[in-house]
Motif scaffolding. Sequence first.
Motif, PDB file in Angstrom:
ATOM      1  N   LEU A 276       5.821   4.632   0.104  1.00 60.20           N
ATOM      2  CA  LEU A 276       4.817   5.030   0.692  1.00 60.20           C
ATOM      3  C   LEU A 276       4.464   6.424  -0.035  1.00 60.20           C
ATOM      4  O   LEU A 276       3.674   7.234   0.470  1.00 60.20           O
ATOM      5  CB  LEU A 276       4.794   5.319   2.074  1.00 60.20           C
ATOM      6  CG  LEU A 276       4.821   4.151   2.956  1.00 60.20           C
ATOM      7  CD1 LEU A 276       5.317   4.439   4.321  1.00 60.20           C
ATOM      8  CD2 LEU A 276       3.696   3.236   3.141  1.00 60.20           C
ATOM      9  N   GLY A 277       4.605   6.272  -1.365  1.00 59.83           N
ATOM     10  CA  GLY A 277       4.155   7.562  -2.268  1.00 59.83           C
ATOM     11  C   GLY A 277       3.044   8.180  -2.113  1.00 59.83           C
ATOM     12  O   GLY A 277       3.041   9.495  -2.115  1.00 59.83           O
ATOM     13  N   GLU A 278       1.806   7.670  -1.871  1.00 53.92           N
ATOM     14  CA  GLU A 278       0.492   8.389  -1.631  1.00 53.92           C
ATOM     15  C   GLU A 278       0.700   9.287  -0.473  1.00 53.92           C
ATOM     16  O   GLU A 278       0.451  10.589  -0.635  1.00 53.92           O
ATOM     17  CB  GLU A 278      -0.633   7.543  -1.596  1.00 53.92           C
ATOM     18  CG  GLU A 278      -0.981   6.761  -2.592  1.00 53.92           C
ATOM     19  CD  GLU A 278      -1.990   5.566  -2.615  1.00 53.92           C
ATOM     20  OE1 GLU A 278      -3.156   5.959  -2.174  1.00 53.92           O
ATOM     21  OE2 GLU A 278      -1.622   4.656  -3.052  1.00 53.92           O
ATOM     22  N   ASP A 279       0.984   8.723   0.496  1.00 54.96           N
ATOM     23  CA  ASP A 279       1.047   9.639   1.875  1.00 54.96           C
ATOM     24  C   ASP A 279       2.090  10.492   1.918  1.00 54.96           C
ATOM     25  O   ASP A 279       2.092  11.469   2.543  1.00 54.96           O
ATOM     26  CB  ASP A 279       1.256   8.719   3.258  1.00 54.96           C
ATOM     27  CG  ASP A 279      -0.367   8.093   3.720  1.00 54.96           C
ATOM     28  OD1 ASP A 279      -1.153   8.586   2.826  1.00 54.96           O
ATOM     29  OD2 ASP A 279      -0.365   7.177   4.346  1.00 54.96           O
ATOM     30  N   ALA A 280       3.285  10.053   1.238  1.00 53.05           N
ATOM     31  CA  ALA A 280       4.638  10.932   1.406  1.00 53.05           C
ATOM     32  C   ALA A 280       4.458  12.091   0.546  1.00 53.05           C
ATOM     33  O   ALA A 280       4.570  13.027   1.036  1.00 53.05           O
ATOM     34  CB  ALA A 280       5.583   9.945   0.734  1.00 53.05           C
TER      35      ALA A 280
ATOM     36  N   LEU B 144       0.778  -1.203   0.048  1.00 57.94           N
ATOM     37  CA  LEU B 144      -0.221   0.058  -0.054  1.00 57.94           C
ATOM     38  C   LEU B 144       0.839   1.226  -0.007  1.00 57.94           C
ATOM     39  O   LEU B 144       1.767   1.391   0.531  1.00 57.94           O
ATOM     40  CB  LEU B 144      -0.868  -0.099   1.355  1.00 57.94           C
ATOM     41  CG  LEU B 144      -2.050   0.666   1.206  1.00 57.94           C
ATOM     42  CD1 LEU B 144      -3.192   0.230   0.347  1.00 57.94           C
ATOM     43  CD2 LEU B 144      -2.750   0.579   2.746  1.00 57.94           C
ATOM     44  N   GLY B 145       0.488   2.294  -0.674  1.00 55.79           N
ATOM     45  CA  GLY B 145       1.053   3.441  -0.746  1.00 55.79           C
ATOM     46  C   GLY B 145       0.955   4.356   0.335  1.00 55.79           C
ATOM     47  O   GLY B 145       1.306   5.416   0.556  1.00 55.79           O
ATOM     48  N   ARG B 146       0.071   3.708   1.432  1.00 52.47           N
ATOM     49  CA  ARG B 146      -0.376   4.651   2.516  1.00 52.47           C
ATOM     50  C   ARG B 146      -0.032   3.790   3.704  1.00 52.47           C
ATOM     51  O   ARG B 146       0.242   2.582   3.880  1.00 52.47           O
ATOM     52  CB  ARG B 146      -1.737   4.787   2.492  1.00 52.47           C
ATOM     53  CG  ARG B 146      -2.388   5.199   1.065  1.00 52.47           C
ATOM     54  CD  ARG B 146      -3.861   5.394   1.134  1.00 52.47           C
ATOM     55  NE  ARG B 146      -3.905   6.466   2.353  1.00 52.47           N
ATOM     56  CZ  ARG B 146      -5.190   6.833   2.938  1.00 52.47           C
ATOM     57  NH1 ARG B 146      -6.259   6.679   2.272  1.00 52.47           N
ATOM     58  NH2 ARG B 146      -5.329   7.491   3.828  1.00 52.47           N
ATOM     59  N   VAL B 147      -0.145   4.698   4.898  1.00 56.79           N
ATOM     60  CA  VAL B 147       0.101   4.153   6.185  1.00 56.79           C
ATOM     61  C   VAL B 147      -1.055   3.424   6.803  1.00 56.79           C
ATOM     62  O   VAL B 147      -2.152   4.042   6.576  1.00 56.79           O
ATOM     63  CB  VAL B 147       0.840   4.935   7.160  1.00 56.79           C
ATOM     64  CG1 VAL B 147       2.227   5.493   6.606  1.00 56.79           C
ATOM     65  CG2 VAL B 147       0.123   6.094   7.377  1.00 56.79           C
TER      66      VAL B 147
ATOM     67  N   LEU C 236       2.237  14.545   2.408  1.00 59.11           N
ATOM     68  CA  LEU C 236       2.853  15.530   3.496  1.00 59.11           C
ATOM     69  C   LEU C 236       3.826  16.340   2.884  1.00 59.11           C
ATOM     70  O   LEU C 236       3.748  17.555   3.299  1.00 59.11           O
ATOM     71  CB  LEU C 236       3.506  14.494   4.398  1.00 59.11           C
ATOM     72  CG  LEU C 236       2.620  13.584   5.330  1.00 59.11           C
ATOM     73  CD1 LEU C 236       3.413  12.669   6.276  1.00 59.11           C
ATOM     74  CD2 LEU C 236       1.647  14.336   6.384  1.00 59.11           C
TER      75      LEU C 236
ATOM     76  N   ALA D 230       2.751  19.257   9.704  1.00 61.65           N
ATOM     77  CA  ALA D 230       2.041  19.575   8.582  1.00 61.65           C
ATOM     78  C   ALA D 230       0.545  19.098   8.402  1.00 61.65           C
ATOM     79  O   ALA D 230      -0.126  19.589   7.566  1.00 61.65           O
ATOM     80  CB  ALA D 230       2.813  19.392   7.268  1.00 61.65           C
ATOM     81  N   GLY D 231       0.377  18.332   9.323  1.00 68.03           N
ATOM     82  CA  GLY D 231      -1.268  17.574   9.366  1.00 68.03           C
ATOM     83  C   GLY D 231      -1.080  16.158   9.670  1.00 68.03           C
ATOM     84  O   GLY D 231      -0.046  15.558   9.530  1.00 68.03           O
TER      85      GLY D 231
ATOM     86  N   THR E 212       1.903  14.743  11.863  1.00 61.14           N
ATOM     87  CA  THR E 212       2.844  15.632  11.992  1.00 61.14           C
ATOM     88  C   THR E 212       2.699  17.040  12.072  1.00 61.14           C
ATOM     89  O   THR E 212       1.459  17.248  11.963  1.00 61.14           O
ATOM     90  CB  THR E 212       3.721  15.425  10.404  1.00 61.14           C
ATOM     91  OG1 THR E 212       2.829  16.191   9.459  1.00 61.14           O
ATOM     92  CG2 THR E 212       3.944  13.904  10.198  1.00 61.14           C
TER      93      THR E 212
ATOM     94  N   ILE F  39      -2.223  11.952   8.773  1.00 58.14           N
ATOM     95  CA  ILE F  39      -2.549  11.214   7.697  1.00 58.14           C
ATOM     96  C   ILE F  39      -3.089   9.874   8.287  1.00 58.14           C
ATOM     97  O   ILE F  39      -2.715   9.553   9.442  1.00 58.14           O
ATOM     98  CB  ILE F  39      -1.519  10.889   6.406  1.00 58.14           C
ATOM     99  CG1 ILE F  39      -0.382  10.525   7.350  1.00 58.14           C
ATOM    100  CG2 ILE F  39      -1.315  12.032   5.686  1.00 58.14           C
ATOM    101  CD1 ILE F  39       0.814  10.247   6.463  1.00 58.14           C
TER     102      ILE F  39
END
Lengths: 375, 375
Positions: free
Chosen positions: B318-322, A151-154, B325, A162-163, A160, A165
């Motif tokens: 983790l490109g989407e979340d990275a 997954l590209g997400r956590v 942010l 900055a916000g 953080t 996720i």
Amino acid sequence: MYVNVAVLKETQPHERRVALVPSVVPKLVKLGAKLHMQAGAGNAIKLADAAFKDVTFMADRKELVADADVVLAVQPPALEVINQMKEGAILISFIYANREPALVQLLLDKKITCFAMERVPRITRAQAMDALSSQSALAGYYAVQLGATTLGRVLPKITTAAGAIGPAKVLVMGLGVAGLEALATAHRLGAVTEGYDVRPETQEQALSLGATFVETGIDARGKGGYARELTVDEKAKVAVVLTRHIQAADLVITTAAIPGRVAPKLISKEQVAGMKAGAVIVDLSADGGGNCEDTRPGETAHIGQVTILAPLNVPSLLGEDASELYSKNQYNLLALMMKDNVVKIDWDDEILAKTVLTHAGEMKSEAVTPHATSA
Amino acid sequence: MYVNVAVLKETQPHERRVALVPSVVPKLVKLGAKLHMQAGAGNAIKLADAAFKDVTFMADRKELVADADVVLAVQPPALEVINQMKEGAILISFIYANREPALVQLLLDKKITCFAMERVPRITRAQAMDALSSQSALAGYYAVQLGATTLGRVLPKITTAAGAIGPAKVLVMGLGVAGLEALATAHRLGAVTEGYDVRPETQEQALSLGATFVETGIDARGKGGYARELTVDEKAKVAVVLTRHIQAADLVITTAAIPGRVAPKLISKEQVAGMKAGAVIVDLSADGGGNCEDTRPGETAHIGQVTILAPLNVPSLLGEDASELYSKNQYNLLALMMKDNVVKIDWDDEILAKTVLTHAGEMKSEAVTPHATSA
């Protein structure tokens, strides 16, 4: 006097497990086993032969097997192994008789007493021998890790300056041992979790693991723990509800398997097409063909913006722990039939009577029916 | 009037991130940006051009860049891009000037005002712009997942009827943002966690995340947040303690990085040789050459019975979340310099003064010193 026990080195591709680990050796010795292993049997999980005390290692498999009263393995052994066994000896391993007609015939011809690990009944007293359960628990854990690295997400909420996720939404379909462990693991990682199963009695277990339960309004309970066939109307109703949940999920883990049989399809091509961009499916039923119409067993499929992972033999990927638990399961089964340095099988013991597949040249079960509806 | 902002499609191999995500678009528009993106800029994280509203997509990068007042990117752009920029325009991206002498020269020649994201000072007010931190947090999380899929064991304690297995021991070396997130993630998964850092003030943070802190008895605090050089005696003492903890660990995660510089070696070949069979190291500092003498950046090394993973550019995995942010970090920086539809840079603002690398043909910092000792 003693019982000559031989442990095979697994030969199936990608199989890393071994049927005996060092911590179980003293227990088997205490039952009266004289232990022999095939050289290098533990290598795939980085266990050198020297890590085993009180075990004789033998390079020649033929010699190892020829003398054995009991042969232990994980996967169904090669036909050659059965041919090399003493007539009347005992074999304990996964067999999946449906898929192994030639093997079963040979077990009959050689009058092997074969206990098939997938046949251990799901009764309370047999839990300590239940390798399907122990291996499935590991697979459920692993599916979440695999999904998380794809997954590209956590999964958790990460805050953080900055916000924030996350958290990601994880849907687990099929709440047997694997599915429940997947729910538990995803919850631990901080994901928002949902569970679905045709058996409404799994709802309580899902809730106890911090998940919500997908309610379809249909009760599919049938006889003997199996799900009954739904009517066309009922199926349509269920599909509408499931589609909504599948489309909201970042990660979907499917676990519906009947060991040795073709896995039921839980996710259609249309449902995949409607999923979120970047969503991931981990299909734990790839060994049985998969729970998703787009699954390609043993491969990673990229369908539009969705990735479908379908690893084969997942417990083997956690080979160290999987071997540890499997070896303990086999020990507990052996403890039912070994006493005072001899093997004595009490056929009135429900566990042994249900687990045995062949004995003295006879098939011990007409219908070779594995016991689970969901891994 | 408006500020012409152009967002590049990243071209470095394996870079999946993009410097602008849909959720940040309205905020930039509100500051007075007219947004242009290179066609397909979000494709690697499965963001179609159509997912962006109020953004003009342009297939021709030259045309896109030529008109831009501000160019946004993740990685240092190709020299060609700088050549195509208007003289005096603004570039905001990671630069790592130490590694990019030709790029820096071109920025000077073209009188580009370049803000290098790795130069954002680590002061409280700048946290919302700190992309090194936001990306490192993701890397720390990912390292644990990656380790968990490679290890032949589970991280949590799993209890079955045949007995319990786990929890695994996880040692995190280097307790910056990445290291702390790794500790938090491993703890969430149920591992037994230990943290180590040369800066003793990290102890409290490790403890607050459920970890124990490896005490070496040596205080290595130096000037300005950097660690001081240890004496030979001190180094030997530290090594003895660390060796003990490295050898007890199932999974070691190392995170000591100085962005753009060579990473310090924390684990020697001898220490790897003494590790448990089946142990795994995830080296998050592979981009800087790695924290372990056996690390092969970008590859998986099998050293004896130990596996060393050294993934490059982990946040991109983790490109989407990275991207989410990173885009927010860049927005917060832009918000310091854009107002009423124009760019106006207040050089008295500490953040802008410290983040700028080149301006009007001048180097804005003699010593190009990045700010972190530990990612």
